[in-house]
Enzyme design. Structure first.
Site, PDB file in Angstrom:
ATOM      1  N   SER A   1       9.110   6.298   1.635  1.00  0.00           N
ATOM      2  CA  SER A   1       7.860   5.536   1.715  1.00  0.00           C
ATOM      3  C   SER A   1       6.652   6.413   1.414  1.00  0.00           C
ATOM      4  O   SER A   1       6.651   7.601   1.733  1.00  0.00           O
ATOM      5  CB  SER A   1       7.725   4.961   3.134  1.00  0.00           C
ATOM      6  OG  SER A   1       6.417   4.489   3.361  1.00  0.00           O
ATOM      7  N   ALA A   2       5.617   5.800   0.844  1.00  0.00           N
ATOM      8  CA  ALA A   2       4.365   6.520   0.581  1.00  0.00           C
ATOM      9  C   ALA A   2       3.536   6.669   1.849  1.00  0.00           C
ATOM     10  O   ALA A   2       2.597   7.460   1.903  1.00  0.00           O
ATOM     11  CB  ALA A   2       3.550   5.756  -0.463  1.00  0.00           C
ATOM     12  N   SER A   3       3.880   5.914   2.884  1.00  0.00           N
ATOM     13  CA  SER A   3       3.036   5.867   4.086  1.00  0.00           C
ATOM     14  C   SER A   3       3.184   7.107   4.957  1.00  0.00           C
ATOM     15  O   SER A   3       4.272   7.636   5.139  1.00  0.00           O
ATOM     16  CB  SER A   3       3.402   4.641   4.915  1.00  0.00           C
ATOM     17  OG  SER A   3       2.693   4.684   6.141  1.00  0.00           O
TER      18      SER A   3
ATOM     19  N   VAL B   1       0.833   2.404  -3.444  1.00  0.00           N
ATOM     20  CA  VAL B   1      -0.162   3.419  -3.827  1.00  0.00           C
ATOM     21  C   VAL B   1      -0.599   4.180  -2.572  1.00  0.00           C
ATOM     22  O   VAL B   1      -0.906   3.554  -1.549  1.00  0.00           O
ATOM     23  CB  VAL B   1      -1.386   2.724  -4.479  1.00  0.00           C
ATOM     24  CG1 VAL B   1      -2.456   3.736  -4.836  1.00  0.00           C
ATOM     25  CG2 VAL B   1      -0.949   1.925  -5.706  1.00  0.00           C
TER      26      VAL B   1
ATOM     27  N   ASP C   1      12.193   1.612   0.669  1.00  0.00           N
ATOM     28  CA  ASP C   1      10.750   1.621   0.833  1.00  0.00           C
ATOM     29  C   ASP C   1      10.499   0.900   2.168  1.00  0.00           C
ATOM     30  O   ASP C   1      11.368   0.163   2.651  1.00  0.00           O
ATOM     31  CB  ASP C   1      10.113   0.862  -0.337  1.00  0.00           C
ATOM     32  CG  ASP C   1       8.625   0.688  -0.160  1.00  0.00           C
ATOM     33  OD1 ASP C   1       7.948   1.681   0.128  1.00  0.00           O
ATOM     34  OD2 ASP C   1       8.141  -0.453  -0.290  1.00  0.00           O
ATOM     35  N   LEU C   2       9.346   1.113   2.762  1.00  0.00           N
ATOM     36  CA  LEU C   2       9.087   0.504   4.075  1.00  0.00           C
ATOM     37  C   LEU C   2       8.210  -0.751   3.961  1.00  0.00           C
ATOM     38  O   LEU C   2       8.670  -1.875   4.192  1.00  0.00           O
ATOM     39  CB  LEU C   2       8.408   1.544   4.977  1.00  0.00           C
ATOM     40  CG  LEU C   2       7.948   1.070   6.355  1.00  0.00           C
ATOM     41  CD1 LEU C   2       9.130   0.662   7.217  1.00  0.00           C
ATOM     42  CD2 LEU C   2       7.148   2.174   7.057  1.00  0.00           C
ATOM     43  N   ASP C   3       6.940  -0.522   3.581  1.00  0.00           N
ATOM     44  CA  ASP C   3       5.966  -1.614   3.547  1.00  0.00           C
ATOM     45  C   ASP C   3       6.346  -2.640   2.484  1.00  0.00           C
ATOM     46  O   ASP C   3       6.457  -2.310   1.310  1.00  0.00           O
ATOM     47  CB  ASP C   3       4.569  -1.052   3.246  1.00  0.00           C
ATOM     48  CG  ASP C   3       4.103  -0.073   4.329  1.00  0.00           C
ATOM     49  OD1 ASP C   3       4.258  -0.399   5.509  1.00  0.00           O
ATOM     50  OD2 ASP C   3       3.589   1.005   3.988  1.00  0.00           O
TER      51      ASP C   3
ATOM     52  N   ARG D   1      -2.746   6.529   0.234  1.00  0.00           N
ATOM     53  CA  ARG D   1      -4.020   6.197   0.890  1.00  0.00           C
ATOM     54  C   ARG D   1      -5.245   6.638   0.085  1.00  0.00           C
ATOM     55  O   ARG D   1      -6.163   5.838  -0.154  1.00  0.00           O
ATOM     56  CB  ARG D   1      -4.058   6.853   2.277  1.00  0.00           C
ATOM     57  CG  ARG D   1      -5.156   6.305   3.163  1.00  0.00           C
ATOM     58  CD  ARG D   1      -5.160   7.022   4.508  1.00  0.00           C
ATOM     59  NE  ARG D   1      -3.834   7.016   5.123  1.00  0.00           N
ATOM     60  CZ  ARG D   1      -3.454   7.833   6.105  1.00  0.00           C
ATOM     61  NH1 ARG D   1      -4.309   8.710   6.590  1.00  0.00           N
ATOM     62  NH2 ARG D   1      -2.236   7.763   6.607  1.00  0.00           N
TER      63      ARG D   1
ATOM     64  N   THR E   1       3.501  -4.991   6.266  1.00  0.00           N
ATOM     65  CA  THR E   1       2.282  -4.367   6.773  1.00  0.00           C
ATOM     66  C   THR E   1       1.093  -4.580   5.834  1.00  0.00           C
ATOM     67  O   THR E   1      -0.020  -4.186   6.161  1.00  0.00           O
ATOM     68  CB  THR E   1       2.504  -2.852   6.933  1.00  0.00           C
ATOM     69  OG1 THR E   1       3.187  -2.418   5.766  1.00  0.00           O
ATOM     70  CG2 THR E   1       3.319  -2.531   8.161  1.00  0.00           C
TER      71      THR E   1
ATOM     72  N   LYS F   1      -0.099  -1.905  -3.498  1.00  0.00           N
ATOM     73  CA  LYS F   1       1.252  -1.754  -2.958  1.00  0.00           C
ATOM     74  C   LYS F   1       1.920  -0.516  -3.526  1.00  0.00           C
ATOM     75  O   LYS F   1       1.973  -0.341  -4.744  1.00  0.00           O
ATOM     76  CB  LYS F   1       2.095  -3.002  -3.246  1.00  0.00           C
ATOM     77  CG  LYS F   1       1.629  -4.164  -2.395  1.00  0.00           C
ATOM     78  CD  LYS F   1       2.553  -5.353  -2.474  1.00  0.00           C
ATOM     79  CE  LYS F   1       2.103  -6.409  -1.475  1.00  0.00           C
ATOM     80  NZ  LYS F   1       2.768  -7.686  -1.691  1.00  0.00           N
TER      81      LYS F   1
ATOM     82  N   ASN G   1       2.353   6.746   8.012  1.00  0.00           N
ATOM     83  CA  ASN G   1       2.500   6.102   9.323  1.00  0.00           C
ATOM     84  C   ASN G   1       3.892   5.528   9.542  1.00  0.00           C
ATOM     85  O   ASN G   1       4.095   4.711  10.441  1.00  0.00           O
ATOM     86  CB  ASN G   1       1.471   4.965   9.454  1.00  0.00           C
ATOM     87  CG  ASN G   1       0.043   5.491   9.479  1.00  0.00           C
ATOM     88  OD1 ASN G   1      -0.304   6.286  10.345  1.00  0.00           O
ATOM     89  ND2 ASN G   1      -0.767   5.070   8.528  1.00  0.00           N
TER      90      ASN G   1
ATOM     91  N   GLU H   1      12.836  -1.705  -3.326  1.00  0.00           N
ATOM     92  CA  GLU H   1      11.400  -1.591  -3.563  1.00  0.00           C
ATOM     93  C   GLU H   1      10.726  -2.939  -3.796  1.00  0.00           C
ATOM     94  O   GLU H   1      11.310  -3.814  -4.421  1.00  0.00           O
ATOM     95  CB  GLU H   1      11.169  -0.751  -4.829  1.00  0.00           C
ATOM     96  CG  GLU H   1      10.743   0.656  -4.587  1.00  0.00           C
ATOM     97  CD  GLU H   1       9.380   0.820  -3.923  1.00  0.00           C
ATOM     98  OE1 GLU H   1       8.601  -0.156  -3.870  1.00  0.00           O
ATOM     99  OE2 GLU H   1       9.090   1.925  -3.460  1.00  0.00           O
ATOM    100  N   ASP H   2       9.485  -3.053  -3.324  1.00  0.00           N
ATOM    101  CA  ASP H   2       8.715  -4.279  -3.593  1.00  0.00           C
ATOM    102  C   ASP H   2       7.565  -4.031  -4.565  1.00  0.00           C
ATOM    103  O   ASP H   2       6.819  -4.958  -4.877  1.00  0.00           O
ATOM    104  CB  ASP H   2       8.136  -4.856  -2.295  1.00  0.00           C
ATOM    105  CG  ASP H   2       7.009  -4.004  -1.747  1.00  0.00           C
ATOM    106  OD1 ASP H   2       7.154  -2.756  -1.758  1.00  0.00           O
ATOM    107  OD2 ASP H   2       5.983  -4.566  -1.338  1.00  0.00           O
TER     108      ASP H   2
ATOM    109  N   LYS I   1       4.419   7.665  -6.081  1.00  0.00           N
ATOM    110  CA  LYS I   1       5.215   6.823  -6.969  1.00  0.00           C
ATOM    111  C   LYS I   1       4.279   6.379  -8.094  1.00  0.00           C
ATOM    112  O   LYS I   1       3.109   6.120  -7.799  1.00  0.00           O
ATOM    113  CB  LYS I   1       5.715   5.572  -6.206  1.00  0.00           C
ATOM    114  CG  LYS I   1       6.636   5.899  -5.022  1.00  0.00           C
ATOM    115  CD  LYS I   1       6.902   4.645  -4.184  1.00  0.00           C
ATOM    116  CE  LYS I   1       7.694   5.003  -2.928  1.00  0.00           C
ATOM    117  NZ  LYS I   1       7.907   3.852  -2.027  1.00  0.00           N
TER     118      LYS I   1
END
Ligand code: BG6
Ligand code: MG
Length: 224
Positions: free
Chosen positions: A118-120, A51, A13-15, A53, A21, A49, A122, A173-174, A149
């Site tokens: 990642s869900a992002s 979730v 996962d990224l963020d 956009r 971020t 987190k 960006n 994952e966080d 997710k």
């Protein structure tokens, strides 16, 4: 017999795992809420987190007791994203979370594949700004998936992109929704953060400096 390292994958996962971020998301969502006449707290931000956009916006509008039609929602989300992108465009490699570079280097040296899940939408910009892009064999993010997710889509696509079986992949994952997505996809999970937000994770670490390649190999081989 141990699974060979070239058959093992790490899906990050990224963020909140590689970079923090959440603070930028928080600022941009708070500005939006304030413009609509209500407040938005850090505690509420925690629930966003992992979730995506549009779902985040729906939750915020609900908390503020404000209702908007679909077109207005798309406009609000675009405005928030513009503000968010302005902030992340200034990110630097110094914002990479502790232990990240060491772990990515060690995984590469061991021949373990690395993918983003990642869900992002960006993620490309963030990975470029923080100098992490070159570590990844595959990138799957909000631009490639339809289900959020805890649906496992993002991680199943990540495993497929690096040509590995889900059972040979470990997700980092966080967010609780992300841990659940990994479990739903038949993968092992390293939770990053606090145990109580990461139910079901096989291992929980404070940050990536607390996990080694040996532990990752043991986890895939059911020795943890
Ligand atoms: C996730 C974050 O990684 O990406 C969420 O944890 C965020 O907070 C989601 O809403 C979508 O991000 P973006 O950049 O596409 O708005
Ligand atoms: Mg996250």
């Amino acid at each position: 017999m141990n699974i060979h390292t070239d058959k093992i994958g790490c899906l990050f996962d990224l963020d909140g795992v590689l970079v923090d971020t959440a603070v930028y998301h928080y600022k941009a969502w708070k500005a939006l809420a304030n413009r609509l006449g209500f407040d938005f707290t850090e505690a509420q931000n925690e629930h966003l987190k992992g979730v995506n956009r549009m779902r985040s916006l729906e939750m915020i509008l609900d908390w503020g007791g404000v209702s908007k039609n679909e077109e207005e929602q798309l406009e609000l989300a675009a405005g928030k994203n513009e503000e968010y992108v302005e902030m992340i465009s200034k990110m630097t490699a110094e914002e990479v979370l502790p232990g990240t570079l060491q772990l990515l280097e060690q995984l590469k040296a061991a021949g373990i594949k690395i993918a983003l899940g990642s869900a992002s939408k960006n993620s490309g910009l963030i990975l470029e700004r923080t100098n992490l892009a070159h570590y990844f064999d595959a990138i799957v993010d909000g631009n490639h998936v339809t289900a959020s997710k805890p649906d496992p889509e993002v991680f199943l696509k990540g495993a497929a992109a690096i040509g590995l079986e889900p059972a040979h992949c470990i997700v980092f994952e966080d967010a609780q929704a992300g841990v659940q997505a990994a479990i739903n996809g038949g993968m092992k999970v390293v939770g990053v953060g606090q145990q109580n937000n990461l139910q079901g994770a096989n291992i929980v670490v404070k940050d990536l400096s607390e996990i080694s390649v040996t532990q990752i190999i043991d986890l895939v081989n059911d020795k943890v």
